[in-house]
Write a protein that holds these residues in place. Structure first.
Motif, PDB file in Angstrom:
ATOM      1  N   GLN A 116      45.966 -65.130  53.131  1.00  0.00           N
ATOM      2  CA  GLN A 116      46.433 -64.230  54.532  1.00  0.00           C
ATOM      3  C   GLN A 116      45.907 -64.281  55.312  1.00  0.00           C
ATOM      4  OE1 GLN A 116      49.965 -63.990  55.515  1.00  0.00           O
ATOM      5  NE2 GLN A 116      49.880 -65.321  53.729  1.00  0.00           N
ATOM      6  N   THR A 117      43.690 -63.359  55.143  1.00  0.00           N
ATOM      7  CA  THR A 117      43.067 -63.079  55.621  1.00  0.00           C
ATOM      8  C   THR A 117      41.973 -64.728  56.216  1.00  0.00           C
ATOM      9  OG1 THR A 117      42.951 -61.829  54.096  1.00  0.00           O
ATOM     10  CG2 THR A 117      40.467 -61.876  55.824  1.00  0.00           C
ATOM     11  N   VAL A 118      42.520 -65.866  55.898  1.00  0.00           N
ATOM     12  CA  VAL A 118      41.934 -66.728  55.902  1.00  0.00           C
ATOM     13  C   VAL A 118      42.979 -67.890  57.303  1.00  0.00           C
ATOM     14  CG1 VAL A 118      41.777 -69.359  55.645  1.00  0.00           C
ATOM     15  CG2 VAL A 118      41.055 -67.656  54.209  1.00  0.00           C
ATOM     16  N   GLU A 119      44.243 -67.450  57.093  1.00  0.00           N
ATOM     17  CA  GLU A 119      45.444 -67.897  58.362  1.00  0.00           C
ATOM     18  C   GLU A 119      44.747 -66.631  59.873  1.00  0.00           C
ATOM     19  OE1 GLU A 119      48.686 -67.989  55.916  1.00  0.00           O
ATOM     20  OE2 GLU A 119      48.623 -70.063  55.523  1.00  0.00           O
ATOM     21  N   GLY A 120      44.399 -65.410  59.148  1.00  0.00           N
ATOM     22  CA  GLY A 120      44.110 -65.010  60.475  1.00  0.00           C
ATOM     23  C   GLY A 120      44.460 -62.978  60.340  1.00  0.00           C
ATOM     24  N   ALA A 121      45.470 -63.391  59.457  1.00  0.00           N
ATOM     25  CA  ALA A 121      45.862 -62.218  59.243  1.00  0.00           C
ATOM     26  C   ALA A 121      44.895 -61.078  59.262  1.00  0.00           C
ATOM     27  CB  ALA A 121      46.853 -61.801  58.423  1.00  0.00           C
ATOM     28  N   PRO A 122      45.312 -59.503  59.636  1.00  0.00           N
ATOM     29  CA  PRO A 122      44.741 -58.577  59.167  1.00  0.00           C
ATOM     30  C   PRO A 122      43.861 -57.403  58.071  1.00  0.00           C
ATOM     31  CG  PRO A 122      46.043 -57.177  60.932  1.00  0.00           C
ATOM     32  CD  PRO A 122      46.504 -59.152  60.619  1.00  0.00           C
ATOM     33  N   ILE A 123      43.681 -58.357  56.961  1.00  0.00           N
ATOM     34  CA  ILE A 123      44.427 -57.761  55.532  1.00  0.00           C
ATOM     35  C   ILE A 123      43.084 -58.348  54.972  1.00  0.00           C
ATOM     36  CG2 ILE A 123      44.736 -58.637  53.027  1.00  0.00           C
ATOM     37  CD1 ILE A 123      47.533 -58.122  55.612  1.00  0.00           C
ATOM     38  N   VAL A 124      42.611 -56.707  54.089  1.00  0.00           N
ATOM     39  CA  VAL A 124      41.357 -56.589  53.577  1.00  0.00           C
ATOM     40  C   VAL A 124      42.282 -56.600  52.037  1.00  0.00           C
ATOM     41  CG1 VAL A 124      39.449 -54.814  52.794  1.00  0.00           C
ATOM     42  CG2 VAL A 124      40.547 -54.868  55.619  1.00  0.00           C
ATOM     43  N   THR A 125      41.461 -57.582  51.590  1.00  0.00           N
ATOM     44  CA  THR A 125      41.590 -57.379  49.984  1.00  0.00           C
ATOM     45  C   THR A 125      40.561 -56.638  48.916  1.00  0.00           C
ATOM     46  OG1 THR A 125      41.775 -59.767  50.127  1.00  0.00           O
ATOM     47  CG2 THR A 125      41.583 -58.702  48.087  1.00  0.00           C
ATOM     48  N   VAL A 126      41.607 -56.229  48.162  1.00  0.00           N
ATOM     49  CA  VAL A 126      40.930 -55.135  46.893  1.00  0.00           C
ATOM     50  C   VAL A 126      41.036 -55.311  45.420  1.00  0.00           C
ATOM     51  CG1 VAL A 126      40.678 -52.966  46.709  1.00  0.00           C
ATOM     52  CG2 VAL A 126      41.330 -53.126  48.693  1.00  0.00           C
ATOM     53  N   ALA A 127      39.578 -55.157  44.680  1.00  0.00           N
ATOM     54  CA  ALA A 127      39.613 -55.330  43.539  1.00  0.00           C
ATOM     55  C   ALA A 127      39.820 -54.078  43.089  1.00  0.00           C
ATOM     56  CB  ALA A 127      38.958 -56.169  43.580  1.00  0.00           C
ATOM     57  N   PRO A 128      40.857 -53.419  42.278  1.00  0.00           N
ATOM     58  CA  PRO A 128      40.846 -51.643  42.090  1.00  0.00           C
ATOM     59  C   PRO A 128      39.998 -51.429  41.030  1.00  0.00           C
ATOM     60  CG  PRO A 128      42.945 -52.332  41.815  1.00  0.00           C
ATOM     61  CD  PRO A 128      42.420 -54.286  42.138  1.00  0.00           C
ATOM     62  N   CYS A 129      39.528 -49.625  41.180  1.00  0.00           N
ATOM     63  CA  CYS A 129      38.069 -50.135  40.927  1.00  0.00           C
ATOM     64  C   CYS A 129      38.147 -49.187  39.484  1.00  0.00           C
ATOM     65  CB  CYS A 129      37.812 -48.304  41.743  1.00  0.00           C
ATOM     66  SG  CYS A 129      38.785 -47.168  41.436  1.00  0.00           S
ATOM     67  N   GLU A 130      39.623 -49.303  38.889  1.00  0.00           N
ATOM     68  CA  GLU A 130      39.459 -49.162  37.458  1.00  0.00           C
ATOM     69  C   GLU A 130      39.267 -50.448  36.844  1.00  0.00           C
ATOM     70  OE1 GLU A 130      42.389 -45.921  39.731  1.00  0.00           O
ATOM     71  OE2 GLU A 130      42.020 -48.419  39.707  1.00  0.00           O
ATOM     72  N   GLY A 131      39.566 -51.349  37.701  1.00  0.00           N
ATOM     73  CA  GLY A 131      39.455 -52.184  36.572  1.00  0.00           C
ATOM     74  C   GLY A 131      40.676 -53.285  36.878  1.00  0.00           C
ATOM     75  N   THR A 132      41.119 -53.973  36.496  1.00  0.00           N
ATOM     76  CA  THR A 132      42.612 -54.853  36.805  1.00  0.00           C
ATOM     77  C   THR A 132      41.950 -56.188  36.005  1.00  0.00           C
ATOM     78  OG1 THR A 132      43.681 -55.688  38.079  1.00  0.00           O
ATOM     79  CG2 THR A 132      41.866 -56.455  38.319  1.00  0.00           C
ATOM     80  N   GLY A 133      43.525 -56.924  35.775  1.00  0.00           N
ATOM     81  CA  GLY A 133      43.792 -57.337  34.452  1.00  0.00           C
ATOM     82  C   GLY A 133      43.799 -59.442  35.449  1.00  0.00           C
ATOM     83  N   TYR A 134      44.396 -60.040  34.584  1.00  0.00           N
ATOM     84  CA  TYR A 134      43.524 -61.571  35.660  1.00  0.00           C
ATOM     85  C   TYR A 134      45.173 -62.252  35.072  1.00  0.00           C
ATOM     86  CZ  TYR A 134      41.564 -63.166  31.384  1.00  0.00           C
ATOM     87  OH  TYR A 134      40.334 -63.080  30.484  1.00  0.00           O
ATOM     88  N   GLU A 135      45.138 -63.431  35.686  1.00  0.00           N
ATOM     89  CA  GLU A 135      46.159 -64.604  35.121  1.00  0.00           C
ATOM     90  C   GLU A 135      44.860 -65.579  34.742  1.00  0.00           C
ATOM     91  OE1 GLU A 135      49.135 -66.901  37.873  1.00  0.00           O
ATOM     92  OE2 GLU A 135      47.018 -66.758  39.510  1.00  0.00           O
TER      93      GLU A 135
END
Length: 339
Positions: A230-249
């Protein structure tokens, strides 16, 4: 003129088929569980390279698993390509998919090979992506959320979207991630509190960030690469990696047991593991990390080495027993809550 490896693999496989088979069976039924644009681009690239026509259906991971389960014994599809690995592992455990060891396994990242080994070679990793969320920076202008706990803030009431884990592999990954981070009871307590801030549980895992991009919601909980798109397409989106840790696929691929076009399915399987085929995603603005070590990783892709990833237990949370139990509890304790 140089012949690339996946074209040679496809040509060799086709040459081994009887002439009558080649004449009669040059199509593939593909169940695709990445974004629509990537599904189309991948199907078209395969047809160009092999001459095999692709009949493609795009659904979410949970929906595709349910369809394959419903078609057990009379399958209509040949290949399930893409989507989170947990339902692929469940399908493997339940005997819905075929064992296959591609000659390209040696080119894959360790996490992709581990996915194959865990499933008894009934599925394989084709890409990876970390879970997180994105927010609309025109709507969230101060004290931006950086952690899972921040999403409980009352100022986000009815302003967050996330998918339903029954239909969405993204949301099931979130459910399993929170259980591994917090413990099961604590995770469900968190989800109950978060429910006050959820305005919609969508069917598709990527829909929440599209809603945030258009201002329908402030925050979408998604895989981070979907927020980047969405950011690449020009939307004002900020991406966040949660501070506690996160899973992945580990996005996966499986051959459907008893599918109508088994030889064409194997041709797709080998082709889809090649470096060139895995680079198609970036052309469709999909920024996952490819599993083939020779494939170029899109520069926009979130760097997994810079994200606090949990040691996600794919075998446990991809098992029928655990996955079904967690989904049933979500239905009873979260999905049943009034809005």
């Amino acid at each position: 003129m140089m012949i690339n490896r996946f074209t040679l693999l496809a040509a060799t496989a086709m040459a081994l088929l009887p002439a009558t088979t080649i004449a009669q069976a040059k199509e593939l039924v593909l169940y695709c569980t990445v974004g629509e644009e990537w599904c189309r681009a991948q199907s078209e690239a395969f047809t160009r390279d092999t001459g095999i026509n692709v009949l493609m259906t795009r659904k979410s991971s949970g929906e595709t698993y349910a369809q394959i389960k419903a078609e057990e014994g009379q399958p209509r599809g040949d290949v399930w390509w893409g989507g989170t690995g947990d339902p692929h592992l469940q399908a493997a455990q339940e005997g819905l998919t075929e064992e296959y060891r591609s000659p390209l396994l040696a080119e894959l990242q360790p996490w992709a090979v581990s996915q194959a080994e865990t499933s008894g070679y009934r599925t394989v990793g084709i890409y990876a992506g970390a879970l997180g969320f994105g927010y609309n920076s025109t709507m969230v202008t101060e004290n931006a959320p950086a952690c899972w706990k921040d999403l409980l803030d009352a100022r986000y009431k009815d302003d967050i979207q996330v998918a339903n884990p029954n239909s969405s592999g993204t949301s099931y990954t979130m459910l399993a991630t929170l259980v591994q981070l917090m413990g099961e009871d604590e995770a469900f307590a968190y989800l109950k509190e978060l429910h006050a801030n959820i305005n919609q549980y969508t069917k598709s895992g990527s829909a929440p960030i599209r809603a945030a991009a258009t201002g329908e919601s402030a925050i979408g909980i998604v895989f981070m690469h979907d927020a980047v798109t969405q950011t690449v397409e020009g939307a004002p989106i900020v991406t966040v990696a949660p501070c506690e840790g996160t899973g992945y696929e580990v996005g996966s691929m499986s051959l459907i047991k008893g599918g109508p076009n088994p030889e064409e399915a194997k041709i797709w399987y080998d082709w889809a593991l090649s470096a060139k085929a895995q680079e198609v995603g970036a052309t469709a603005k999909s920024f996952q990390v490819p599993s083939n070590m020779k494939a170029a990783t899109p520069p926009q892709a979130p760097k997994l080495s810079e994200i606090k990833l949990i040691d996600y237990d794919f075998a446990k949370y991809g098992s029928s027993e655990v996955r079904n139990a967690l989904l049933a509890r979500w239905d009873a304790e979260i999905g049943a809550l009034p809005k």
